[in-house]
Write an enzyme that holds these catalytic residues in place. Structure first.
Site, PDB file in Angstrom:
ATOM      1  N   LYS A 119      75.903 -33.767  -1.551  1.00  0.00           N
ATOM      2  CA  LYS A 119      76.440 -34.154  -2.871  1.00  0.00           C
ATOM      3  C   LYS A 119      77.206 -33.015  -3.512  1.00  0.00           C
ATOM      4  O   LYS A 119      78.168 -33.262  -4.246  1.00  0.00           O
ATOM      5  CB  LYS A 119      75.323 -34.672  -3.789  1.00  0.00           C
ATOM      6  CG  LYS A 119      74.803 -36.030  -3.341  1.00  0.00           C
ATOM      7  CD  LYS A 119      74.315 -36.894  -4.482  1.00  0.00           C
ATOM      8  CE  LYS A 119      74.028 -38.305  -3.976  1.00  0.00           C
ATOM      9  NZ  LYS A 119      73.320 -39.147  -4.899  1.00  0.00           N
ATOM     10  N   LYS A 201      76.832 -46.071   6.453  1.00  0.00           N
ATOM     11  CA  LYS A 201      76.029 -47.106   5.799  1.00  0.00           C
ATOM     12  C   LYS A 201      76.774 -47.704   4.604  1.00  0.00           C
ATOM     13  O   LYS A 201      77.594 -47.029   3.977  1.00  0.00           O
ATOM     14  CB  LYS A 201      74.646 -46.569   5.412  1.00  0.00           C
ATOM     15  CG  LYS A 201      74.614 -45.707   4.196  1.00  0.00           C
ATOM     16  CD  LYS A 201      73.198 -45.516   3.659  1.00  0.00           C
ATOM     17  CE  LYS A 201      73.310 -44.918   2.275  1.00  0.00           C
ATOM     18  NZ  LYS A 201      72.135 -44.840   1.497  1.00  0.00           N
ATOM     19  N   LYS A 204      77.078 -48.076  -2.406  1.00  0.00           N
ATOM     20  CA  LYS A 204      77.704 -48.500  -3.655  1.00  0.00           C
ATOM     21  C   LYS A 204      78.684 -47.473  -4.187  1.00  0.00           C
ATOM     22  O   LYS A 204      79.501 -47.786  -5.039  1.00  0.00           O
ATOM     23  CB  LYS A 204      76.635 -48.842  -4.703  1.00  0.00           C
ATOM     24  CG  LYS A 204      75.611 -47.750  -4.978  1.00  0.00           C
ATOM     25  CD  LYS A 204      74.640 -48.199  -6.055  1.00  0.00           C
ATOM     26  CE  LYS A 204      73.202 -47.812  -5.834  1.00  0.00           C
ATOM     27  NZ  LYS A 204      72.894 -46.379  -5.895  1.00  0.00           N
TER      28      LYS A 204
HETATM   29  P1  ATP Z   1      74.775 -43.883  -3.283  1.00  0.00           P
HETATM   30  O1  ATP Z   1      75.994 -44.489  -2.672  1.00  0.00           O
HETATM   31  O2  ATP Z   1      74.887 -43.653  -4.757  1.00  0.00           O
HETATM   32  O3  ATP Z   1      74.209 -42.729  -2.501  1.00  0.00           O
HETATM   33  P2  ATP Z   1      73.251 -45.965  -2.071  1.00  0.00           P
HETATM   34  O4  ATP Z   1      73.883 -47.298  -2.208  1.00  0.00           O
HETATM   35  O5  ATP Z   1      73.412 -45.281  -0.772  1.00  0.00           O
HETATM   36  O6  ATP Z   1      73.679 -45.021  -3.246  1.00  0.00           O
HETATM   37  P3  ATP Z   1      70.585 -45.345  -2.931  1.00  0.00           P
HETATM   38  O7  ATP Z   1      70.502 -45.521  -4.410  1.00  0.00           O
HETATM   39  O8  ATP Z   1      70.639 -43.962  -2.369  1.00  0.00           O
HETATM   40  O9  ATP Z   1      71.773 -46.240  -2.376  1.00  0.00           O
HETATM   41  O10 ATP Z   1      69.406 -46.102  -2.226  1.00  0.00           O
HETATM   42  C1  ATP Z   1      68.471 -46.955  -2.817  1.00  0.00           C
HETATM   43  C2  ATP Z   1      67.641 -47.554  -1.714  1.00  0.00           C
HETATM   44  O11 ATP Z   1      68.424 -48.489  -0.962  1.00  0.00           O
HETATM   45  C3  ATP Z   1      67.104 -46.540  -0.715  1.00  0.00           C
HETATM   46  O12 ATP Z   1      65.782 -46.883  -0.352  1.00  0.00           O
HETATM   47  C4  ATP Z   1      68.041 -46.674   0.455  1.00  0.00           C
HETATM   48  O13 ATP Z   1      67.437 -46.323   1.686  1.00  0.00           O
HETATM   49  C5  ATP Z   1      68.388 -48.159   0.413  1.00  0.00           C
HETATM   50  N1  ATP Z   1      69.716 -48.391   0.967  1.00  0.00           N
HETATM   51  C6  ATP Z   1      70.875 -47.983   0.420  1.00  0.00           C
HETATM   52  N2  ATP Z   1      71.929 -48.365   1.162  1.00  0.00           N
HETATM   53  C7  ATP Z   1      71.409 -49.016   2.242  1.00  0.00           C
HETATM   54  C8  ATP Z   1      71.982 -49.649   3.383  1.00  0.00           C
HETATM   55  N3  ATP Z   1      73.270 -49.690   3.569  1.00  0.00           N
HETATM   56  N4  ATP Z   1      71.164 -50.244   4.279  1.00  0.00           N
HETATM   57  C9  ATP Z   1      69.820 -50.232   4.070  1.00  0.00           C
HETATM   58  N5  ATP Z   1      69.217 -49.648   3.027  1.00  0.00           N
HETATM   59  C10 ATP Z   1      69.983 -49.043   2.114  1.00  0.00           C
END
Ligand code: ATP
Ligand code: LTN
Length: 335
Positions: A119, A201, A204
């Site tokens: 980050k 992955k 958002k």
């Molecule tokens: P950012 O993009 O802000 O890092 P993010 O969408 O990757 O956010 P997080 O807020 O870090 O999501 O994750 C919240 C939860 O959702 C965590 O438990 C993470 O493992 C799960 N998660 C996020 N994206 C995925 C994905 N693509 N597939 C499965 N699980 C996910």
């Protein structure tokens, strides 16, 4: 005699950041499991709003995301009566315990956190101290509620490890205060990849809106995004490593329909990508439609929502206060 009713349920805690629109990845990878865990476990779930400001947030957008993330948890079917569902910043013990824990955490061990490195590379203009100490606040979130299990994705495992290390060290130094939590790897839980780059992955914070599907996207948007999803050259619906794009769509279809991968392959044998993408889009939209409808009802009634998150914070405060006080006493503070 063993009485199921009086048997103590194991405790679970997890939090989600309100840092953007929650995606299909968040739903299938994390939130769906939260919903499924409610009966078996005594669950505490929070909207981790304090964590969200480790990256810059526009105040009005943050406020609306906090509301909408809380409302979405309810819309998904998380029952605020059965569980403790609250907003992190409403329980001051998180930041307070975070200070005690910070003074028992070494700079060196925090410097190894890969999320901080990632980050800070992504936002070189805002490498703030909060971003660095983020895992200590996360340790406080966890340790206050003495959970047996913490469901987290792979990206958060290192943070959970450090929370365990901090707890063990604190208990050894001051006496038994914290329960040492275990990671919880759910039996079901899909890893959803980006629709535009299946090697990454679905996230958002990806700037390309076609790469992710929000839980609250309209049916038309969902179908359009799946139609545009990157697929492979083999032109057959078969799950394999070389076909990352189509395999991702199979994973998603299987997760939302409950069919096995083999069943999905059989269903689409001899049929083209176009037909399959449409089927995935429709199945996802059908799964998300009732959640979206319920969300729209819940978010309309701000008063009722406010009542629920206040009750959630009261419940959380009662639990957190006990652990916080015990920790303060052990460290030597006068109460
Ligand atoms: P950012 O993009 O802000 O890092 P993010 O969408 O990757 O956010 P997080 O807020 O870090 O999501 O994750 C919240 C939860 O959702 C965590 O438990 C993470 O493992 C799960 N998660 C996020 N994206 C995925 C994905 N693509 N597939 C499965 N699980 C996910
Ligand atoms: N860092 C986590 C969110 C989070 C969390 C927690 C998860 C904050 N506090 C406590 C589990 C337990 C994330 O970004 N997914």
């Amino acid at each position: 005699m063993c009485n199921i009713e009086t048997e103590q349920k194991k405790k679970v805690l997890s939090c989600i950041q309100p840092s953007g629109m929650l995606t299909l990845g968040n739903y299938l990878g994390a939130l769906k499991n939260w919903v499924n865990m409610q009966d078996e476990f005594d669950c505490t779930f929070a909207v981790a709003d304090l964590h969200a400001i480790t990256v810059r947030q526009e105040p009005a957008a943050l406020r609306s995301q906090i509301y909408s993330t809380y409302a979405l948890l309810l819309a998904l079917g998380i029952d605020p009566e059965k569980n403790t569902v609250f907003i992190q910043s409403h329980v001051p013990f998180h930041t307070q315990l975070s200070w005690l824990l910070s003074c028992n955490t070494q700079f060196g061990e925090m410097s190894r956190m890969t999320q901080f490195k990632d980050k800070s590379a992504k936002h070189p203009e805002n490498v703030n101290v909060g971003l660095f100490s983020y895992p200590v606040l996360m340790a406080a979130d966890i340790l206050l509620y003495k959970p047996d299990f913490v469901p987290v994705g792979a990206d958060q495992k290192q943070h959970l490890e450090i929370a365990r290390d901090i707890a063990v060290r604190f208990n050894n130094k001051y006496g038994d205060v914290f329960t040492i939590p275990e990671p919880y790897i759910p039996k079901t839980g899909a890893r959803v990849m980006s629709l535009q780059d299946p090697s990454r992955k679905m996230s958002k914070s990806d700037d390309n809106v076609n790469s992710w599907v929000a839980i609250l996207d309209s049916k038309d948007d969902i179908i359009r995004k799946f139609k545009r999803a990157v697929t492979d050259s083999e032109a057959c619906v078969r799950f394999c490593e070389e076909q990352a794009g189509i395999s991702n769509l199979i994973t998603i279809y299987s997760a939302v329909t409950g069919k096995t991968v083999a069943e999905v392959e059989r269903e689409f044998e001899g049929r083209g990508y176009g037909e399959f993408k449409l089927a995935v889009g429709e199945a996802v939209a059908d799964t998300l439609a009732p959640i979206k409808a319920s969300y729209e009802e819940i978010i309309k009634d701000k008063k009722a929502l406010e009542q629920l998150y206040k009750e959630g914070a009261d419940k959380a405060c009662r639990q957190a206060y006990k652990t916080y006080n015990k920790a303060m006493k052990k460290v030597g503070f006068v109460l």
